[in-house]
Design an enzyme around this catalytic site. Structure first.
Site, PDB file in Angstrom:
ATOM      1  N   ASP A 109       0.851  -1.181   0.000  1.00  0.00           N
ATOM      2  CA  ASP A 109       0.000   0.000   0.000  1.00  0.00           C
ATOM      3  C   ASP A 109       0.893   1.241   0.000  1.00  0.00           C
ATOM      4  OD1 ASP A 109      -2.645   1.079   0.120  1.00  0.00           O
ATOM      5  OD2 ASP A 109      -3.188  -0.534   1.494  1.00  0.00           O
ATOM      6  N   GLU A 262      -6.475   3.768  -5.928  1.00  0.00           N
ATOM      7  CA  GLU A 262      -7.775   4.007  -5.317  1.00  0.00           C
ATOM      8  C   GLU A 262      -8.213   5.435  -5.625  1.00  0.00           C
ATOM      9  OE1 GLU A 262      -9.900   3.841  -0.921  1.00  0.00           O
ATOM     10  OE2 GLU A 262      -7.969   4.841  -1.181  1.00  0.00           O
ATOM     11  N   ASP A 336     -12.406  -1.247   3.755  1.00  0.00           N
ATOM     12  CA  ASP A 336     -13.222  -0.060   3.982  1.00  0.00           C
ATOM     13  C   ASP A 336     -14.711  -0.300   3.778  1.00  0.00           C
ATOM     14  OD1 ASP A 336     -11.209   1.736   4.686  1.00  0.00           O
ATOM     15  OD2 ASP A 336     -10.780   2.277   2.611  1.00  0.00           O
TER      16      ASP A 336
END
Length: 563
Positions: A109, A262, A336
């Site tokens: 990430d 993202e 999420d």
């Protein structure tokens, strides 16, 4: 299965990441090796065999960097160090080597929209030290008057006042996550140094967090109350220099590395535009399709109501606008979002609907992403009070509602919280019916879902008809069938309220996928396909219809055919 015809592969733009299946790990909740109740890197290494047996190709590792943990690792204090709770760099290296030794790749990430307010860069910036003075978005002014009315995505103002610098700083997420000032070339150079440092350590790519928010205007205008979303989000989402910043990042990432960005607030058209513009992004996480069931009002009780025809329309747009023209990140859940079975399936048909969702994701055009626990059909839990919630986003929004007098108690938002809280995806992985689900020998950092005695890996692996084995077979099928990877997608029966059916075709290879996305039997009707005596490649019930057109499909039955 194997291909039954010879394909002209020169007509297929093949890449390893297009043919891969990605498994996302949330380290804090995956497996605890030392009994402190918190998952860690050695715990992941202990369970790599689970990933290998499942057949996944890539592990996406959520942040393991040094962090004060205000947002579970997405507030990074040091990009080149490992959080103490998770282990150290030698533990990370052993995990990398174990994955690579088994033929799996590792992506990290990359969280560079913001840092922790404990990061050295922010500490030096608040002291106005040299080049660091302009590393973040600072605006001088009275402590009683924020620069504008922008709101944070986590609730509350997007500006916080710093007493040391006597100025306001911007944070589109938590106040402990100040946004980096990407207009400053020194910031961009520092970020590319981080990217290069991790690539030099042998990783295979990045999932880029919150990149749609990198570009902000210099003047910080007020937000428009008529715009959807938090006030000001139209100014700090998909800003004017975003493409330029992504191009600079792409220039230092080798072509063979995988990049997935993202992009909250991006449409399918936006996603395609940013993938097409350069070499920075192979695919994008965009979220229009995940808005299909959002009630919008946290005090409402209509959460979870959604229409299959609308969902089909959204997914088909993604397939046509993004997957066909560039490439698509296929997902219905992650760290999420709530658990897929509870959101898009039916807990009364947990096994069947979990298998249906897996069938759907692994037979669409794009790269499928599985989130830990999805492969055994983990479900949402139940929260009785705000004190049980760890998720900074949920807590921030509910506290704002309480402070503003919009609600008087947690009970008034309980329906929304129990439907959408991010903590549903963060309850510890359920490895066995043993004490504490075999996740830890200590007290889990977040309460386990009570159903771990019935839903767990050990039992699923022992049961040949489990959700886990269905995912394993789907992954094997997809690996052997290029039509399911690269084939054209065509929606059938778009207005059907129960059946989601589509074809995938690559040359002479034709596949038909029929999903009865409902708790009642449904008949599949279509004039667009002739599939008599079709070959059943995989199904989630015994005895699937071999002549699917006009056949009745059982609740949450999903079948893949060659015809």
């Amino acid at each position: 299965m194997t291909q039954t015809t010879t394909l002209d592969e020169s007509r297929i733009d093949r890449d390893w990441w297009k043919e891969a299946v990605v498994y996302q790990i949330y380290p804090r909740s995956f497996n605890d090796s030392d009994g402190d109740g918190v998952g860690d890197i050695p715990g992941i290494t202990e369970r790599v065999h689970h990933l290998d047996d499942l057949g996944v190709d890539v592990v996406w590792l959520c942040p393991v960097y040094d962090s004060p943990n205000h947002d579970n690792g997405y507030d990074i204090r040091d990009y080149r160090a490992i959080m103490d709770e998770f282990g150290d760099m030698s533990d990370w290296e052993r995990l990398r080597d174990e994955l690579h030794g088994r033929g799996m790749k590792l992506i990290m990430d990359l969280v560079v929209n913001h840092t922790s307010n404990e990061h050295e860069w922010f500490q030096r910036s608040r002291r106005e030290e040299g080049e660091y003075a302009d590393y973040y978005h600072w605006v001088d002014g009275s402590p009683d008057e924020p620069p504008n009315n922008w709101q944070s995505l986590f609730g509350g103002p997007a500006w916080s006042y710093d007493d040391e610098r006597e100025a306001w700083y911007l944070h589109v997420f938590n106040e402990n996550q100040p946004d980096l000032n990407w207009r400053n070339p020194d910031v961009r150079e520092a970020v590319t140094d981080v990217v290069t440092w991790w690539l030099d350590r042998g990783i295979d790519g990045f999932r880029m967090d919150a990149i749609s928010h990198l570009s902000k205007p210099a003047g910080y205008p007020d937000g428009d109350p008529d715009e959807p979303g938090p006030l000001g989000s139209e100014h700090y989402t998909l800003g004017p220099r975003l493409g330029e910043y992504l191009d600079e990042l792409g220039a230092v990432i080798p072509d063979e590395a995988m990049t997935a960005g993202e992009m909250g607030g991006a449409s399918a058209e936006d996603a395609r535009e940013y993938i097409e513009r350069g070499d920075s992004l192979d695919m994008v996480f965009h979220f229009d399709h995940l808005g299909v069931d959002q009630g919008g009002d946290w005090t409402g009780d209509d959460w979870g109501e959604w229409s299959l025809p609308e969902f089909k329309e959204l997914m088909t747009r993604n397939q046509r606008e993004v997957a066909r023209e560039t490439w698509e990140a296929l997902f219905l859940g992650n760290h999420d979002h709530p658990r897929i079975v509870s959101r898009f399936g039916d807990e009364s048909y947990r096994r069947e609907s979990a298998k249906l969702v897996g069938t759907f994701l692994l037979t669409m055009r794009g790269t499928p992403y599985l989130y830990q626990g999805q492969e055994i059909g983990m479900t949402n839990t139940e929260f009785e009070s705000l004190e049980e919630i760890d998720d900074a986003m949920t807590v921030g929004i509910v506290e704002d509602l309480l402070a503003d007098g919009a609600v008087d108690s947690f009970d008034e938002v309980r329906t929304a919280v129990n439907y959408r809280s991010r903590d549903h995806a963060r309850t510890p992985m359920q490895w066995a019916a043993a004490d504490r689900a075999d996740f830890t020998d200590g007290d889990p950092w977040l309460a386990l879902n009570d159903n771990y005695t019935d839903v767990n890996v050990e039992d699923a692996v022992a049961d040949s008809e489990s959700v886990w084995h269905h995912y394993r077979r789907l992954i094997e099928l997809r690996r052997d069938d290029l039509a399911l990877v690269y084939g054209d997608y065509e929606l059938l029966a778009p207005e059907d309220e129960q059946i989601y059916a589509y074809t995938r075709q690559l040359g002479d290879e034709r596949r038909l996928v029929v999903c009865n996305w409902s708790a009642e039997p449904a008949v599949f009707e279509s004039d667009a396909v002739t599939a008599a005596d079709a070959e059943v490649l995989i199904g989630n019930y015994d005895g699937a219809p071999t002549d699917p057109v006009g056949a009745e499909f059982r609740p949450f039955e999903a079948v893949v055919y060659a015809y």
